[in-house]
Design an enzyme around this catalytic site. Structure first.
Site, PDB file in Angstrom:
ATOM      1  N   ASP A 290      51.989  29.560  97.799  1.00 24.62           N
ATOM      2  CA  ASP A 290      52.201  30.137  96.473  1.00 24.62           C
ATOM      3  C   ASP A 290      53.409  31.052  96.616  1.00 24.62           C
ATOM      4  O   ASP A 290      53.316  32.155  97.147  1.00 24.62           O
ATOM      5  CB  ASP A 290      50.954  30.921  96.057  1.00 24.62           C
ATOM      6  CG  ASP A 290      51.145  31.673  94.741  1.00 24.62           C
ATOM      7  OD1 ASP A 290      52.294  31.800  94.289  1.00 24.62           O
ATOM      8  OD2 ASP A 290      50.145  32.156  94.185  1.00 24.62           O
TER       9      ASP A 290
ATOM     10  N   GLU B 275      52.081  15.492  74.928  1.00 25.42           N
ATOM     11  CA  GLU B 275      51.155  15.256  76.036  1.00 25.42           C
ATOM     12  C   GLU B 275      51.561  14.016  76.828  1.00 25.42           C
ATOM     13  O   GLU B 275      51.933  12.997  76.243  1.00 25.42           O
ATOM     14  CB  GLU B 275      49.727  15.052  75.524  1.00 25.42           C
ATOM     15  CG  GLU B 275      48.945  16.326  75.456  1.00 25.42           C
ATOM     16  CD  GLU B 275      48.627  16.716  74.038  1.00 25.42           C
ATOM     17  OE1 GLU B 275      49.517  16.500  73.177  1.00 25.42           O
ATOM     18  OE2 GLU B 275      47.516  17.216  73.806  1.00 25.42           O
TER      19      GLU B 275
ATOM     20  N   TYR C  92      54.909  18.115  70.038  1.00 29.97           N
ATOM     21  CA  TYR C  92      53.776  17.762  70.910  1.00 29.97           C
ATOM     22  C   TYR C  92      54.192  16.621  71.819  1.00 29.97           C
ATOM     23  O   TYR C  92      54.794  15.646  71.359  1.00 29.97           O
ATOM     24  CB  TYR C  92      52.543  17.343  70.083  1.00 29.97           C
ATOM     25  CG  TYR C  92      51.468  18.413  70.128  1.00 29.97           C
ATOM     26  CD1 TYR C  92      50.970  18.850  71.355  1.00 29.97           C
ATOM     27  CD2 TYR C  92      50.969  18.991  68.974  1.00 29.97           C
ATOM     28  CE1 TYR C  92      50.011  19.836  71.415  1.00 29.97           C
ATOM     29  CE2 TYR C  92      50.004  19.989  69.033  1.00 29.97           C
ATOM     30  CZ  TYR C  92      49.529  20.401  70.264  1.00 29.97           C
ATOM     31  OH  TYR C  92      48.587  21.378  70.333  1.00 29.97           O
TER      32      TYR C  92
ATOM     33  N   ARG D 243      59.041  32.675  81.399  1.00 24.25           N
ATOM     34  CA  ARG D 243      57.668  32.863  81.857  1.00 24.25           C
ATOM     35  C   ARG D 243      56.977  31.493  81.927  1.00 24.25           C
ATOM     36  O   ARG D 243      56.901  30.781  80.945  1.00 24.25           O
ATOM     37  CB  ARG D 243      56.947  33.765  80.851  1.00 24.25           C
ATOM     38  CG  ARG D 243      55.600  34.266  81.265  1.00 24.25           C
ATOM     39  CD  ARG D 243      55.275  35.529  80.503  1.00 24.25           C
ATOM     40  NE  ARG D 243      56.185  36.586  80.925  1.00 24.25           N
ATOM     41  CZ  ARG D 243      56.019  37.331  82.014  1.00 24.25           C
ATOM     42  NH1 ARG D 243      54.974  37.186  82.779  1.00 24.25           N
ATOM     43  NH2 ARG D 243      56.913  38.256  82.339  1.00 24.25           N
TER      44      ARG D 243
ATOM     45  N   LYS E 181      60.056  35.224  88.131  1.00 27.43           N
ATOM     46  CA  LYS E 181      60.219  36.406  88.987  1.00 27.43           C
ATOM     47  C   LYS E 181      61.604  36.356  89.626  1.00 27.43           C
ATOM     48  O   LYS E 181      62.594  36.449  88.904  1.00 27.43           O
ATOM     49  CB  LYS E 181      59.069  36.461  90.000  1.00 27.43           C
ATOM     50  CG  LYS E 181      57.693  36.586  89.323  1.00 27.43           C
ATOM     51  CD  LYS E 181      56.578  36.784  90.320  1.00 27.43           C
ATOM     52  CE  LYS E 181      55.246  37.017  89.641  1.00 27.43           C
ATOM     53  NZ  LYS E 181      54.433  35.819  89.457  1.00 27.43           N
TER      54      LYS E 181
ATOM     55  N   THR F  19      55.613  30.643  90.024  1.00 29.76           N
ATOM     56  CA  THR F  19      56.011  30.987  88.667  1.00 29.76           C
ATOM     57  C   THR F  19      57.529  30.851  88.609  1.00 29.76           C
ATOM     58  O   THR F  19      58.200  30.760  89.639  1.00 29.76           O
ATOM     59  CB  THR F  19      55.598  32.430  88.305  1.00 29.76           C
ATOM     60  OG1 THR F  19      56.026  33.300  89.348  1.00 29.76           O
ATOM     61  CG2 THR F  19      54.099  32.543  88.140  1.00 29.76           C
TER      62      THR F  19
HETATM   63  N1  DSN Z   1      51.070  39.496  88.016  1.00 19.69           N
HETATM   64  C1  DSN Z   1      51.904  38.978  89.069  1.00 19.69           C
HETATM   65  C2  DSN Z   1      52.483  40.066  89.898  1.00 19.69           C
HETATM   66  O1  DSN Z   1      52.774  41.089  89.339  1.00 19.69           O
HETATM   67  O2  DSN Z   1      52.680  39.890  91.085  1.00 19.69           O
HETATM   68  C3  DSN Z   1      51.193  37.992  89.878  1.00 19.69           C
HETATM   69  O3  DSN Z   1      50.516  37.142  89.033  1.00 19.69           O
END
Ligand code: DSN
Length: 428
Positions: free
Chosen positions: A208, A64, A62, A243, A237, A234
């Site tokens: 984003d 925080e 933990y 993730r 990708k 994120t």
């Molecule tokens: N779920 C993602 C996508 O497939 O683009 C976006 O959050």
């Protein structure tokens, strides 16, 4: 005990004893990946180093707070890991500050809105049915409930974003924040033009970049960092990390973002994931990540060309990034069936709205296809051309078992030539 024994460099041997059901899920998922072609544009395959870091003792802690300002003791090693993640991300993107704690892209977006805006404030963002994201103001999502969104979309003819239209909408709606970003748009974003509009109406500019973060890090997409107040992404990708998500931007917003993440929105950071982010950022800083990102784009172009040469309708007639939107209306089926039949032959995609879609999001007129995962697996433009042909063949002959069997055979051959996680041997 179980059906399988895994090789020694995996931690899964203990799972087999502790929980054979979950063990089987993991083995079956690995095998599913090995036997098929992963073309979901938002997915990728992390390195074994990233996998191992996520499955480490760091999950136990933990912490925080932020490095050297924690609410728990014993964080001397966690501080090192989070600081490495922050510094590597800063180096990768050239951002003034980075917060690596957001658990996911949706939280990163929520935290950014919380940091910059009051509830109910006006925001201008791309609509979901033209390629935006749920957190860009959809009514079923917190964003649409908490803030007053105006949407922009693409041009009815070209299916491209038109910055003059976005400017007009910004002048009309006087947003406090303009959001550039998408989850299904196959072309580049002009962040400089967005910034000019934001300045004209006195709005913050947020990007984003979840889908294109890896391309941006590799300088294979125009850079949002000089223009944006805040950037969310994120990490799993095109960036090929674990993730999770992160927020970066201009120093003047650092305190507000940090407070919005913790204690504003989240509790304990996922230290195992933050460490895995650090590992992935280190990988992305290496020269071969640039080669990888170039190949992601080359592969997407080759696949788009092949789809079109075989009669497929590709939205905007091509792609500049890692993804393709295939308009499947000519095949007399919705995206639900198309996704299902492609799945059945081992081609993994997702159904997706296309701009000005007349069908529902549950069964839309499009399929979204992306190349990050298969590029990681080593496939090149020749395979992409073959896959384009196989996708069209599958959609044209969904009831012809002989054709579908021949597609499956071709996919089996491609998969055998490019094994997934080849070091993980499963012995019967
Ligand atoms: N779920 C993602 C996508 O497939 O683009 C976006 O959050």
């Amino acid at each position: 005990m179980g059906q399988y024994i895994l090789m020694k460099d995996s931690f899964l041997a203990d799972v087999e004893h502790a929980d054979p059901q979950i063990y089987n899920v993991m083995i079956n998922e690995l095998n599913r990946g090995r036997k098929g072609l992963e073309l979901i544009a938002s997915e990728n395959y992390v390195s074994k180093a990233v996998l191992q870091t996520m499955g480490s003792v760091l999950t136990n802690k933990y912490s925080e707070g932020y490095p050297h300002k924690r609410y728990y003791g014993g964080n001397e090693y966690i501080d090192i890991s989070e600081t490495l993640a922050i510094n590597r991300a800063k180096e990768l993107f050239g951002a003034e500050f980075v917060n690596v704690q957001p658990h996911a892209g949706s939280q990163a977006n929520m935290e950014s809105y919380f940091a910059l805006l009051e509830l109910g404030d006006p925001i201008l963002a791309m609509s979901l049915d033209h390629g935006g994201h749920l957190t860009h103001g959809h009514g079923v999502n917190f964003s649409g409930k908490f803030y007053n969104f105006t949407s922009y979309g693409v041009d009815p003819e070209t299916k491209l974003l038109d910055m003059d239209v976005i400017r007009k909408k910004a002048i009309e709606s006087q947003p406090k924040l303009i959001l550039a970003g998408f989850s299904a748009y196959p072309r580049e974003l002009d962040f400089k033009a967005y910034k000019e509009i934001a300045d004209e109406v006195g709005a913050y500019l947020m990007a984003d970049i979840a889908h294109i973060a890896g391309l941006i890090a590799a300088k294979e997409h125009p850079d949002p960092v000089p223009y944006c107040d805040v950037i969310t992404t994120t990490t799993h990708k095109t960036l090929r990390g674990p993730r999770g998500a992160m927020i970066m931007g201009k120093e003047e917003h650092e305190t507000a973002i940090n407070r919005a993440v913790f204690p504003g929105m989240q509790g304990g950071p996922m230290d195992h994931v933050i460490a895995a982010k650090a590992v992935a950022f280190q990988e992305a800083l290496q020269p071969d990540f640039k080669d990888y990102s170039k190949q992601v784009k080359r592969n997407a172009k080759a696949l788009a060309e092949s789809l079109m040469e075989n009669g497929g309708k590709v939205v905007t007639n091509g792609t500049d990034n890692h993804l393709i939107l295939l308009d499947i209306s000519q095949y007399n089926m919705g995206g639900k069936k198309a996704e299902h039949v492609l799945d059945s032959v081992g081609i993994f995609t997702n159904k997706n709205m296309i701009p000005f879609d007349t069908r529902s999001p549950f069964d839309p007129s499009g399929i979204r296809i992306g190349t990050p995962a298969l590029t990681t697996r080593g496939l090149g433009t020749n395979e992409m051309r073959e896959i384009g042909e196989l996708i069209v063949k599958t959609l044209l002959f969904i009831d012809d078992d002989t054709t579908l069997d021949s597609v499956k055979y071709s996919i089996h051959n491609i998969c055998s030539n490019y094994p997934l996680y080849p070091d993980y041997t499963i012995l019967r």
